[in-house]
Design a protein around this motif. Sequence first.
Motif, PDB file in Angstrom:
ATOM      1  N   GLY A  61      36.963  23.231   2.772  1.00 20.08           N
ATOM      2  CA  GLY A  61      35.758  22.836   2.709  1.00 20.08           C
ATOM      3  C   GLY A  61      35.747  21.578   3.256  1.00 20.08           C
ATOM      4  O   GLY A  61      34.539  21.056   4.052  1.00 20.08           O
ATOM      5  N   PHE A  62      36.148  20.208   3.258  1.00 21.84           N
ATOM      6  CA  PHE A  62      36.311  19.506   3.902  1.00 21.84           C
ATOM      7  C   PHE A  62      36.360  19.042   4.962  1.00 21.84           C
ATOM      8  O   PHE A  62      35.165  18.966   5.796  1.00 21.84           O
ATOM      9  CB  PHE A  62      37.604  17.989   3.336  1.00 21.84           C
ATOM     10  N   VAL A  63      37.579  19.781   5.739  1.00 23.33           N
ATOM     11  CA  VAL A  63      38.202  20.172   6.832  1.00 23.33           C
ATOM     12  C   VAL A  63      37.018  20.518   8.043  1.00 23.33           C
ATOM     13  O   VAL A  63      36.820  20.447   8.478  1.00 23.33           O
ATOM     14  CB  VAL A  63      39.538  20.685   6.666  1.00 23.33           C
ATOM     15  N   ALA A  64      36.353  21.526   7.164  1.00 24.69           N
ATOM     16  CA  ALA A  64      35.519  22.313   7.969  1.00 24.69           C
ATOM     17  C   ALA A  64      34.424  22.219   8.235  1.00 24.69           C
ATOM     18  O   ALA A  64      33.623  21.697   9.630  1.00 24.69           O
ATOM     19  CB  ALA A  64      35.046  23.427   6.733  1.00 24.69           C
ATOM     20  N   TYR A  65      33.684  21.280   7.067  1.00 25.68           N
ATOM     21  CA  TYR A  65      32.250  20.721   7.697  1.00 25.68           C
ATOM     22  C   TYR A  65      33.011  19.616   8.632  1.00 25.68           C
ATOM     23  O   TYR A  65      31.685  18.999   9.143  1.00 25.68           O
ATOM     24  CB  TYR A  65      32.431  19.752   6.021  1.00 25.68           C
ATOM     25  N   GLY A  66      33.836  18.744   8.523  1.00 21.82           N
ATOM     26  CA  GLY A  66      34.358  18.214   9.045  1.00 21.82           C
ATOM     27  C   GLY A  66      34.023  18.305  10.416  1.00 21.82           C
ATOM     28  O   GLY A  66      33.008  17.522  11.436  1.00 21.82           O
ATOM     29  N   VAL A  67      35.033  19.145  10.869  1.00 17.64           N
ATOM     30  CA  VAL A  67      35.619  19.445  11.572  1.00 17.64           C
ATOM     31  C   VAL A  67      33.954  20.259  12.903  1.00 17.64           C
ATOM     32  O   VAL A  67      33.468  20.032  14.266  1.00 17.64           O
ATOM     33  CB  VAL A  67      36.159  21.310  12.110  1.00 17.64           C
ATOM     34  N   ALA A  68      32.977  21.036  11.913  1.00 14.17           N
ATOM     35  CA  ALA A  68      31.735  21.528  12.615  1.00 14.17           C
ATOM     36  C   ALA A  68      30.974  20.543  13.219  1.00 14.17           C
ATOM     37  O   ALA A  68      30.046  20.024  13.731  1.00 14.17           O
ATOM     38  CB  ALA A  68      31.121  21.495  11.437  1.00 14.17           C
ATOM     39  N   LEU A  69      31.054  19.052  12.201  1.00 13.20           N
ATOM     40  CA  LEU A  69      30.263  17.943  13.358  1.00 13.20           C
ATOM     41  C   LEU A  69      30.723  16.969  14.036  1.00 13.20           C
ATOM     42  O   LEU A  69      30.171  16.361  14.824  1.00 13.20           O
ATOM     43  CB  LEU A  69      30.804  17.167  11.442  1.00 13.20           C
ATOM     44  N   LEU A  70      32.430  17.210  14.637  1.00  9.74           N
ATOM     45  CA  LEU A  70      32.639  16.813  15.398  1.00  9.74           C
ATOM     46  C   LEU A  70      32.493  17.656  16.735  1.00  9.74           C
ATOM     47  O   LEU A  70      32.142  17.319  18.065  1.00  9.74           O
ATOM     48  CB  LEU A  70      34.640  17.317  15.332  1.00  9.74           C
ATOM     49  N   ILE A  71      32.381  19.248  16.380  1.00  9.08           N
ATOM     50  CA  ILE A  71      31.928  19.931  17.202  1.00  9.08           C
ATOM     51  C   ILE A  71      30.666  19.896  17.678  1.00  9.08           C
ATOM     52  O   ILE A  71      30.023  20.016  18.613  1.00  9.08           O
ATOM     53  CB  ILE A  71      32.894  21.621  16.852  1.00  9.08           C
ATOM     54  N   ALA A  72      29.500  19.986  16.980  1.00  3.03           N
ATOM     55  CA  ALA A  72      28.635  19.247  17.223  1.00  3.03           C
ATOM     56  C   ALA A  72      28.031  18.028  17.709  1.00  3.03           C
ATOM     57  O   ALA A  72      27.224  18.032  18.706  1.00  3.03           O
ATOM     58  CB  ALA A  72      27.313  19.372  16.182  1.00  3.03           C
TER      59      ALA A  72
ATOM     60  N   GLY B 292      26.029   8.716  17.113  1.00  4.35           N
ATOM     61  CA  GLY B 292      27.642   9.998  17.307  1.00  4.35           C
ATOM     62  C   GLY B 292      28.189   9.130  16.593  1.00  4.35           C
ATOM     63  O   GLY B 292      29.693   9.899  16.923  1.00  4.35           O
ATOM     64  N   LEU B 293      28.873   7.626  17.314  1.00  4.42           N
ATOM     65  CA  LEU B 293      29.854   7.220  16.432  1.00  4.42           C
ATOM     66  C   LEU B 293      29.901   7.164  15.155  1.00  4.42           C
ATOM     67  O   LEU B 293      31.148   7.129  14.912  1.00  4.42           O
ATOM     68  CB  LEU B 293      30.474   5.955  17.603  1.00  4.42           C
ATOM     69  N   ILE B 294      28.847   7.317  14.699  1.00  3.23           N
ATOM     70  CA  ILE B 294      29.804   6.883  13.073  1.00  3.23           C
ATOM     71  C   ILE B 294      29.295   8.221  12.448  1.00  3.23           C
ATOM     72  O   ILE B 294      30.181   8.610  11.719  1.00  3.23           O
ATOM     73  CB  ILE B 294      27.656   6.218  12.758  1.00  3.23           C
ATOM     74  N   TRP B 295      28.200   8.894  13.362  1.00  2.00           N
ATOM     75  CA  TRP B 295      28.675  10.791  12.900  1.00  2.00           C
ATOM     76  C   TRP B 295      30.337  11.059  12.380  1.00  2.00           C
ATOM     77  O   TRP B 295      31.213  11.657  12.094  1.00  2.00           O
ATOM     78  CB  TRP B 295      27.814  10.625  13.752  1.00  2.00           C
ATOM     79  N   ARG B 296      30.484  10.357  14.195  1.00  3.91           N
ATOM     80  CA  ARG B 296      32.231  10.956  14.024  1.00  3.91           C
ATOM     81  C   ARG B 296      32.858  10.452  13.008  1.00  3.91           C
ATOM     82  O   ARG B 296      33.994  10.984  12.402  1.00  3.91           O
ATOM     83  CB  ARG B 296      32.763  10.600  15.589  1.00  3.91           C
TER      84      ARG B 296
END
Length: 336
Positions: free
Chosen positions: A116-127, A147-151
Amino acid sequence: MPSLPIPMIVAILLAYLAILTLARRDRPWPFVLLILACAVQGTVISLNQHYGVTLFHTVQPVTATLIPPLAWIIFQVTAIRAFAPSRHLPHLLLPAFVAFCMAFAPQVLDIVIPSGFVAYGVALLIALKQGPGNLPLPRLESGERPGLIWRVIALALIASAFSDILILLDQVLGQGRLQAWIIGVFSSLILLVLGALCLSRSLESEPNEACPAAEPPPVMDLEQNRALIERLDHLVTSQTLFLDPGLTLNRLSRKLGVPAKLLSSTINQTTGENVSRYINAYRIEHACLQLEAGESVTSAMLNSGFNTKSNFNREFRRVKGHAPREWLATRAAVPD
């Protein structure tokens, strides 16, 4: 003698920051929810791991998996579009599913939680990879920092999953002797990073600002791009929109009556710059006029749509090749 574990210290600090933020009302309110969620998780970890309150052994996985979907929802409503229950609330099914697994299939939690943590982290990076046009709500004055902070937040979520993997390896190889330290130190650092990042002024936005659903922008030819840029130039200069420090991509696109992504891509294709740099170029030219008129650097900065000296100095040097005072000195040295 009573002692406070590291997660509890972090929880108290985050709770204090959340209360202070609410009192000052100087940050978007959704971020307070994420800070409080991190504070709650630190408290739950302490009660479970340090004080041995058995009730919180079943609570800890559920409250942990509340953080990734909450981070995703807050990213959506502060960077992309207004809150919509039908679109955003289903993400909270993750902690509900974890609660179900805790009751009926606890053996799968070692896979479900880090996934779950990885999925949402990756989803953020893709967006975020789609570029500034995918973030219409943050203030343009903040530049690329939102954008940098959200990364970093996305990477923190992924790193949290890594801690679960370390715990699993410790249980297999070390009989769980380091589990308390891994949970206490690693989780505390992650929670502190998430909470601290949410306090950044760079994430300020207008989460209640209406933003249409994202659609693929229409394909435009060179002439259409130039026509749109001419309309934008006229709008920005005639209404001096660049002087508004709260200006957003979404507000610009609404005034022009075009999708935010189309406006962002057109600016990029035509000028080679992103929307923030395009607007900041107008602000810097205005600041130059202010400096030449005898205004101080601080006054010129504030009168030109900037809120922070660091961003102003960085953009001024990018556009003019000098810091404000150096540029003014070179202008004074040029003979009439």
